[in-house]
Design an enzyme around this catalytic site. Structure first.
Site, PDB file in Angstrom:
ATOM      1  N   ARG A  11       0.809  -1.217   0.000  1.00  0.00           N
ATOM      2  CA  ARG A  11       0.000   0.000   0.000  1.00  0.00           C
ATOM      3  C   ARG A  11       0.839   1.263   0.000  1.00  0.00           C
ATOM      4  O   ARG A  11       1.753   1.433   0.789  1.00  0.00           O
ATOM      5  CB  ARG A  11      -0.941  -0.011   1.210  1.00  0.00           C
ATOM      6  CG  ARG A  11      -1.904   1.171   1.243  1.00  0.00           C
ATOM      7  CD  ARG A  11      -2.918   1.000   2.345  1.00  0.00           C
ATOM      8  NE  ARG A  11      -3.839  -0.076   2.033  1.00  0.00           N
ATOM      9  CZ  ARG A  11      -4.454  -0.811   2.960  1.00  0.00           C
ATOM     10  NH1 ARG A  11      -4.194  -0.600   4.227  1.00  0.00           N
ATOM     11  NH2 ARG A  11      -5.301  -1.753   2.612  1.00  0.00           N
ATOM     12  N   HIS A  43       4.175 -10.897   1.806  1.00  0.00           N
ATOM     13  CA  HIS A  43       4.652 -10.010   2.853  1.00  0.00           C
ATOM     14  C   HIS A  43       5.893 -10.575   3.552  1.00  0.00           C
ATOM     15  O   HIS A  43       6.523  -9.906   4.369  1.00  0.00           O
ATOM     16  CB  HIS A  43       3.515  -9.785   3.866  1.00  0.00           C
ATOM     17  CG  HIS A  43       3.739  -8.660   4.810  1.00  0.00           C
ATOM     18  ND1 HIS A  43       3.954  -8.845   6.157  1.00  0.00           N
ATOM     19  CD2 HIS A  43       3.775  -7.320   4.616  1.00  0.00           C
ATOM     20  CE1 HIS A  43       4.117  -7.674   6.750  1.00  0.00           C
ATOM     21  NE2 HIS A  43       4.010  -6.727   5.842  1.00  0.00           N
TER      22      HIS A  43
END
Length: 713
Positions: A434, A464
Site C-alpha cells: 500500500r 509479505h
C-alpha cells in the site's frame, strides 16, 4: 521473564473512545460474546492518539515533538483513506459486515467521528498553544501575514509573482467551469468574489488549487529578518495575494480546505496482467470518493455547506480547524531549521563483532548464525551480503522478496549487478504494497531491464514475507545462505523501525526457503516445510497449537507476543483459554488490539502494553516458555486475519541458546519499561506507565540504544 510493577497514570480522560462494559465474572464466559472484543477501528484511533501525546512529552526534543504531531496527521490521513473509506463503501453498496465486537459499520463511523473530532481539536490546541509558543522561545517563528515587516512583505510579493503566479490555476465556478476534480489531500482555497470579470461573468466563487510542485513552508531569507529562523506558509502567501489571481474583482474571502478521498485499490482476483491493472487503478486513487473535508474554521457557513454538497459529505465528515489544513507538511521544519540541539542526538548503529573483522559475509555466517536488531545494529550486513553475492564467482543464484525498498535502493542495485554478471536472479515483487505501488512498478521495470526474473507473487495473497536465498558452490556442493526478517528491505526504514534480521546457512531453513520460493514462482501443491511456519498454510494453526501447549502447562505456561496488531479471533480465543488455564501472558502490541485484558475469569492473566517512542516498534516475536525450554520465533506476520490467513508470511525459529537469550533479554527490556509504555485496561482505555517515587526511569528504546549502539557522533 519479569514485569516491572510501575505506577500508571492516565494522561488524559478526554477524547478517548467511550469505555465498554466489562464482561461479567463467571466460569461459563462465552468466548464468542461481542463484549469480549474491542473494535479494531477504534483501537487504531487510540494508537494514533498515543502518537499525538508524544508531542506533549518533554523528554523528546522539541522539533521531534512537532514531528510526532505531523505523524499523527499522516496516520489519520491513512486511517480515513483506508479504514473509514472501507466502512463507507460497505454502507454504499449494502455489504455491511459486523466484526467480533458486534458493532455495525454505521455505529463505528459515528463513534469514529466523535473521537476523531476530539483528537484533531486537541492536536490543533497542542500546535497553537504549546508547540508554536515553545518554538518561538527557541527563536523559530511561523511568521503570520499580520506580522510581516515591509521588507518581508516585499519579498513575499516577489516570491508570489516569480514562483506561485506562473503555476497557479484559479478556476471560476460557472456553467462552463464546473467544480474541479481535486486531487486527494491537495491544498485548495475557496474564494468568495464580488464583481464581474472581463466576460461579464458574475459567479461569486472560485477554487484555487495550490500548486503541488511548491513547498508548503518557505524559509524567509535572513536579510529580511531580525535573526532566528523565520518560516512562512504557502497558504499565507496565496491568501495575501489572492486578488492578483482575479484582477478587477474584489476578493471578499479566501479559505483553505482539503478533501481526503478513498485511496484503497480494488483489484479483481482473476486478472490476466496484474501490473497493467494496477497502473490503471493508481490514477483512480487520486480521485476516489470523498471521506473527509477539512476547512479553515473561519470559513463562512454557506461556503462550508457548498463544499459538503459538492463532495457528497455530511456534518459528520466535516473538520473545521484552527490552522493549516495540511499539518503533515510541518515535517519540513526539521530540514529548514538547523537546530541539532532541538532534535534527537545522532547515533551510529553498531556492527556485531562476529562480522566486524570478516571480509566475507559467507565465512561469518558459516561460523554461526547472526541476529541483528535494527536500528540499533546496522542494516549494512544485509546489503553487504547481497553485494558480495553479486560479485562472488561461486554464487549461482539469488532469490529475494521485495515489499518496500525505497526509490534509491542499494539492494536493488546489487540484484541488478548480479543479473548483469550472469547469475540467476529472481525477485518476487509485491506490487500491492500500500502506497508503494507506483514505486514497485518502476522497480520491477528496472530489474527486468537488468535481466532479473521478476514475478508478482500470488494473486489474492500479498507476499509479505521477507526472504533472501543465495545459492553458492562450496567444495563441490551447493550451500544455501538465507536472510529472514521482520521488516522491509528499506535502508531508510531500518534507521526508523525496530526489526530483526536473521542470517543463517542452516540446511533445513535453506531448504524451507527454497520450497517457499518454488511455491511463489511456480505452481503445485504446498510443499512440506521442516522448520518455518508459513502463511497461509501452517502459521495460523501452529501459533494456536503452541498457545494451547502453554495452556496445558497451567500456571507454568508462559507466552509473550510482540506484534504490531492483534485482531484474529481464533488467536484471541486461544489466548483467553490459556489465561483461564493459568498461563502467564504478556502482549506487547504497538497498535490495534481487539483482545480485552485483565477481565476476571476471562483474561485476568493477560497484560497488554504498547511501546511508543523515537522508533516505530515493528519487530514480531512469538515466545513460548515450554516449561523452561523456550521456543522463540521471529516473524513477518502480525496477529491479524490478513497476515495469518490471506498473505504469504513466514515465522522462523531462533534456536541457538545465545540468540534465544538475546531475544528474551530484549523482551524483558520492553516489559520493564516504565515511561514509554502504555497499559491497556479492561474498559478499553490506555494508561501510560510512570516510574514510582524514587524509581529510576527505564525507557526501553533508550536502554537498547545504550546497550547495542556505538557512542553518539
Amino acid at each position: 521473564m519479569t514485569t516491572e510493577n510501575a505506577q500508571t497514570a492516565e494522561i488524559s480522560d478526554q477524547s478517548v473512545p467511550a469505555p465498554v462494559d466489562v464482561p461479567p465474572v463467571g466460569e461459563d464466559i462465552n468466548l464468542d460474546a461481542s463484549e469480549n472484543y474491542f473494535n479494531r477501528e477504534l483501537s487504531q484511533l487510540q494508537f494514533n492518539y498515543r502518537v499525538l501525546k508524544q508531542a506533549l512529552d518533554t523528554t523528546h526534543p522539541l522539533i521531534n515533538r512537532l514531528i510526532f504531531c505531523c505523524i499523527f496527521s499522516s496516520n489519520m490521513d491513512e486511517f480515513f483513506e483506508i479504514r473509514v473509506a472501507g466502512l463507507r463503501q460497505q454502507m454504499k453498496y449494502g455489504r455491511e459486515t459486523v466484526g467480533v465486537d458486534g458493532m455495525q459499520p454505521d455505529q463505528v463511523l459515528a463513534e469514529i467521528s466523535r473521537v476523531a473530532h476530539d483528537y484533531i481539536h486537541e492536536q490543533y490546541d497542542i500546535i497553537n498553544n504549546v508547540l508554536i509558543p515553545e518554538l518561538e522561545k527557541e527563536n523559530i517563528h511561523f511568521v503570520r501575514r499580520r506580522e510581516w515587516t515591509p521588507a518581508q512583505a516585499e519579498w513575499v510579493r516577489n516570491y508570489f509573482e516569480e514562483e506561485i503566479l506562473p503555476v497557479v490555476s484559479p478556476i471560476g465556478l460557472d456553467p462552463s467551469h464546473p467544480f474541479p476534480r481535486l486531487v486527494n489531500k491537495s491544498l485548495n482555497f475557496i474564494v468568495e468574489l464580488d464583481g464581474k470579470d472581463a466576460f461579464g461573468r458574475e459567479t461569486g466563487m472560485a477554487i484555487v488549487p495550490a500548486p503541488r510542485s511548491l513547498p508548503r513552508l518557505v524559509r524567509l531569507p535572513d536579510d529580511v529578518c531580525d535573526g532566528g529562523d523565520n518560516l512562512v506558509f504557502l497558504s499565507s502567501m496565496i491568501h495575501a495575494h489572492a486578488d492578483e489571481l482575479f484582477p478587477g474583482m474584489e476578493v471578499k474571502g479566501c479559505y483553505q480546505f482539503r478533501l481526503t478521498r478513498n485511496a484503497d485499490l480494488e483489484l479483481e482476483d482473476d486478472l490476466e496482467d496484474l501490473a497493467s491493472a494496477l497502473r490503471g487503478e493508481l490514477l483512480s486513487r487520486r480521485f476516489g470518493d470523498g471521506v473527509r473535508l477539512e476547512v479553515a474554521d473561519n470559513c463562512p457557513e454557506e461556503l462550508v455547506q457548498f463544499l459538503l454538497r459538492e463532495f457528497g459529505l455530511t456534518e459528520r465528515d466535516l473538520y473545521q480547524v484552527h490552522g493549516p489544513v495540511n499539518l503533515t507538511r510541518l515535517m519540513a521544519v526539521g530540514s529548514l531549521v538547523d537546530r541539532p540541539d532541538l532534535t534527537y542526538s545522532s547515533f551510529s548503529p553498531s556492527i556485531p563483532r562476529q562480522i566486524r573483522s570478516k571480509e566475507s559475509m559467507f565465512d561469518a555466517i558459516r561460523k554461526r548464525p547472526l541476529l541483528l536488531l535494527h536500528p540499533y545494529e546496522n542494516f549494512s550486513p544485509v546489503v553487504d551480503l547481497l553485494r558480495q553475492a553479486a560479485k562472488d564467482p561461486h554464487v549461482l543464484a539469488i532469490r529475494q522478496t521485495l515489499y518496500r525498498t525505497g526509490a534509491d535502493s542499494e539492494i536493488v542495485e546489487a540484484l541488478a549487478d548480479a543479473a548483469r554478471r550472469g547469475k540467476e536472479v529472481t525477485a518476487v515483487i509485491e506490487l500491492r504494497a500500500r502506497f508503494s505501488e507506483a514505486e514497485n512498478l518502476e522497480l520491477a521495470s528496472r530489474l527486468q531491464e537488468a535481466g532479473v526474473i521478476v514475478v508478482y507473487g500470488v494473486v489474492g495473497y500479498k507476499t509479505h514475507a521477507k526472504m533472501i536465498l543465495i545459492v553458492r558452490r562450496e567444495e563441490g556442493r551447493l550451500r544455501r545462505y538465507v536472510h529472514l526478517g521482520t521488516g522491509n528491505y528499506h535502508a531508510g526504514n531500518a534507521r526508523l523501525y525496530t526489526d530483526y534480521s536473521f542470517l543463517t546457512c542452516d540446511e533445513s531453513i535453506g531448504d524451507d526457503v527454497n520450497k517457499l520460493f518454488q511455491q511463489l514462482t511456480g505452481m503445485g501443491k504446498a510443499l512440506k516445510i521442516k522448520k518455518l511456519f508459513h502463511a497461509p498454510f501452517t502459521l495460523h494453526n501452529r501459533l494456536i497449537s503452541l498457545i494451547e501447549r502453554e495452556a496445558g502447562l497451567g500456571e507454568n505456561g508462559r507466552i509473550i507476543f510482540k506484534f504490531n496488531a492483534l485482531t484474529e479471533p481464533q488467536v484471541i480465543k486461544a489466548l483467553y483459554r490459556a489465561s483461564q488455564a493459568g498461563a502467564s501472558i504478556d502482549l506487547i502490541i504497538r497498535g490495534i488490539c481487539c483482545l480485552r485484558p485483565q477481565v476476571p475469569g476471562l483474561s485476568e492473566n493477560i497484560r497488554v502494553r504498547s511501546i511508543i517512542g523515537r522508533f516505530l516498534e515493528h519487530t514480531r516475536v512469538y515466545y513460548f516458555g515450554n516449561n523452561g525450554k523456550p521456543d522463540v520465533y521471529c516473524s513477518s506476520a502480525d496477529g491479524m486475519e490478513r497476515n495469518l490467513l490471506s498473505r504469504v508470511e513466514t515465522a522462523f525459529p531462533i534456536e541457538e541458546p545465545a540468540l534465544i537469550e538475546r531475544v528474551t533479554e530484549d523482551l524483558d527490556t520492553y516489559l520493564s519499561d516504565n515511561c514509554q509504555s502504555w497499559v491497556l485496561q479492561s474498559d478499553g482505555s490506555y494508561l501510560q506507565n510512570q516510574p514510582e517515587e524514587g524509581e529510576e526511569r527505564l525507557a526501553s528504546q533508550l536502554v537498547l540504544l545504550d546497550r547495542l549502539t556505538s557512542k553518539p557522533n
